[in-house]
Write a protein that holds these residues in place. Sequence first.
Motif, PDB file in Angstrom:
ATOM      1  N   UNK A 173     -11.681  13.595  34.329  1.00 13.90           N
ATOM      2  CA  UNK A 173     -10.615  13.517  33.332  1.00 13.90           C
ATOM      3  C   UNK A 173     -10.660  12.093  32.776  1.00 13.90           C
ATOM      4  N   UNK A 174     -11.586  11.872  31.856  1.00 11.18           N
ATOM      5  CA  UNK A 174     -11.839  10.538  31.342  1.00 11.18           C
ATOM      6  C   UNK A 174     -13.017  10.560  30.399  1.00 11.18           C
ATOM      7  N   UNK A 175     -13.634   9.416  30.242  1.00  8.09           N
ATOM      8  CA  UNK A 175     -14.685   9.266  29.235  1.00  8.09           C
ATOM      9  C   UNK A 175     -15.923  10.100  29.446  1.00  8.09           C
ATOM     10  N   UNK A 176     -16.177  10.534  30.675  1.00 11.25           N
ATOM     11  CA  UNK A 176     -17.387  11.330  30.918  1.00 11.25           C
ATOM     12  C   UNK A 176     -17.087  12.819  31.074  1.00 11.25           C
ATOM     13  N   UNK A 177     -15.891  13.257  30.656  1.00 11.59           N
ATOM     14  CA  UNK A 177     -15.599  14.689  30.716  1.00 11.59           C
ATOM     15  C   UNK A 177     -16.625  15.459  29.897  1.00 11.59           C
ATOM     16  N   UNK A 178     -16.841  16.717  30.267  1.00  6.02           N
ATOM     17  CA  UNK A 178     -17.866  17.533  29.621  1.00  6.02           C
ATOM     18  C   UNK A 178     -17.219  18.739  28.953  1.00  6.02           C
ATOM     19  N   UNK A 257     -23.687  22.160  43.338  1.00  2.21           N
ATOM     20  CA  UNK A 257     -24.584  21.214  43.990  1.00  2.21           C
ATOM     21  C   UNK A 257     -23.941  19.874  44.287  1.00  2.21           C
ATOM     22  N   UNK A 258     -22.614  19.846  44.340  1.00  2.00           N
ATOM     23  CA  UNK A 258     -21.873  18.595  44.545  1.00  2.00           C
ATOM     24  C   UNK A 258     -20.950  18.710  45.755  1.00  2.00           C
ATOM     25  N   UNK A 265     -12.998  21.556  37.581  1.00  2.00           N
ATOM     26  CA  UNK A 265     -13.804  22.782  37.612  1.00  2.00           C
ATOM     27  C   UNK A 265     -12.870  23.978  37.496  1.00  2.00           C
ATOM     28  N   UNK A 266     -13.388  25.138  37.102  1.00  2.00           N
ATOM     29  CA  UNK A 266     -12.528  26.324  37.043  1.00  2.00           C
ATOM     30  C   UNK A 266     -12.117  26.760  38.446  1.00  2.00           C
ATOM     31  N   UNK A 284     -29.594  24.076  33.043  1.00  2.00           N
ATOM     32  CA  UNK A 284     -30.016  22.787  33.602  1.00  2.00           C
ATOM     33  C   UNK A 284     -29.364  21.612  32.879  1.00  2.00           C
ATOM     34  N   UNK A 285     -29.301  21.688  31.549  1.00  2.00           N
ATOM     35  CA  UNK A 285     -28.716  20.592  30.770  1.00  2.00           C
ATOM     36  C   UNK A 285     -27.217  20.462  31.033  1.00  2.00           C
ATOM     37  N   UNK A 286     -26.536  21.600  31.092  1.00  2.00           N
ATOM     38  CA  UNK A 286     -25.088  21.601  31.332  1.00  2.00           C
ATOM     39  C   UNK A 286     -24.767  21.078  32.733  1.00  2.00           C
ATOM     40  N   UNK A 287     -25.578  21.475  33.707  1.00  2.00           N
ATOM     41  CA  UNK A 287     -25.362  21.026  35.084  1.00  2.00           C
ATOM     42  C   UNK A 287     -25.628  19.527  35.218  1.00  2.00           C
TER      43      UNK A 287
END
Length: 306
Positions: A173-178, A257-258, A265-266, A284-287
């Motif tokens: 919840x910040x600058x690296x949110x996807x 994988x974390x 996450x949902x 792969x890109x989304x992960x």
Amino acid sequence: MKITVVGAGNVGATLAQRLIEKNFADVALVDVIEGIPQGKTLDMRQSANMIGFTHKIVGSNSYDVTSGSDIVVITAGIARKPGMSRDELVGINAKIVREVIEKSLALSPHAMFIIVTNPVDTMTYLALKVSNLPRDRVFGLSGVLDGGRLAAFVAEELNVNASDVTPCVMGEHGGSMVVYPRFTIVNGKPLSELVDDSKQKTLAERTVNGGAEIVSIMKTSSAFYAPSASVAHMVSAVATDSGMIMNCAALLDGEYGLSDVVIGVPVELGRGGIKKIVELPLNAEELAALKVSAEAVRKTISALPK
């Protein structure tokens, strides 16, 4: 049911109002500033005749009123100020969250905790460690709010209602949110099929900066209507045992994988908290993007006071 909200600022007080007006639980509002929670809840009680709620709402500077709570929402904390480092913010808010957890848990040992204090992923991680509770009972506000912002911007872009949008925003919840356009659904169709890559990027960037945009407009305040609505939405899912799936800050244990990190996450929410974590079929890109976001959170977690 009884719900405690710790922190009677704009987010906490507005949340308390939203919850009491839903009329499914008693509400306690706690704050360290003398008179604020008492005055705000007195004001709310004087609206009962018009609104029609029958549950009780009280305000106090003491945790005694929180005893026997089913849900404790922590909004207490400070916002980052000019010149303040992220590590300084983490240190100050960590002390606040630790104290709130310890005092609340002593009086409400069976409660679940919803964390709103920023940086929320890190504060949720801290709350889990301090409370020693299972991850289903401690989770944070992240993707519900970020998704609400995305839905508003998509609605403006496509001239639809925000309620027609099922958003998907994960990670920090910040600058690296996807933002995941492929999993953001608008009237049954993926956003990735409705707008081009450039527009997807623009919408994602505005979502990432959604809170900052409000601050830049208001100058002296930050968002509280959407954050309080987001938490009320989460609380409702728990209180009604709805099983609704929404993106929340949760501790991962092998999902995506974390492990040993909290990110958005949902999850399926219901009575008892997180019923399960939903794993989307990310490519792969989304992960990879999600893992980059998780590393940003790990960096902030490393700044927690030992």
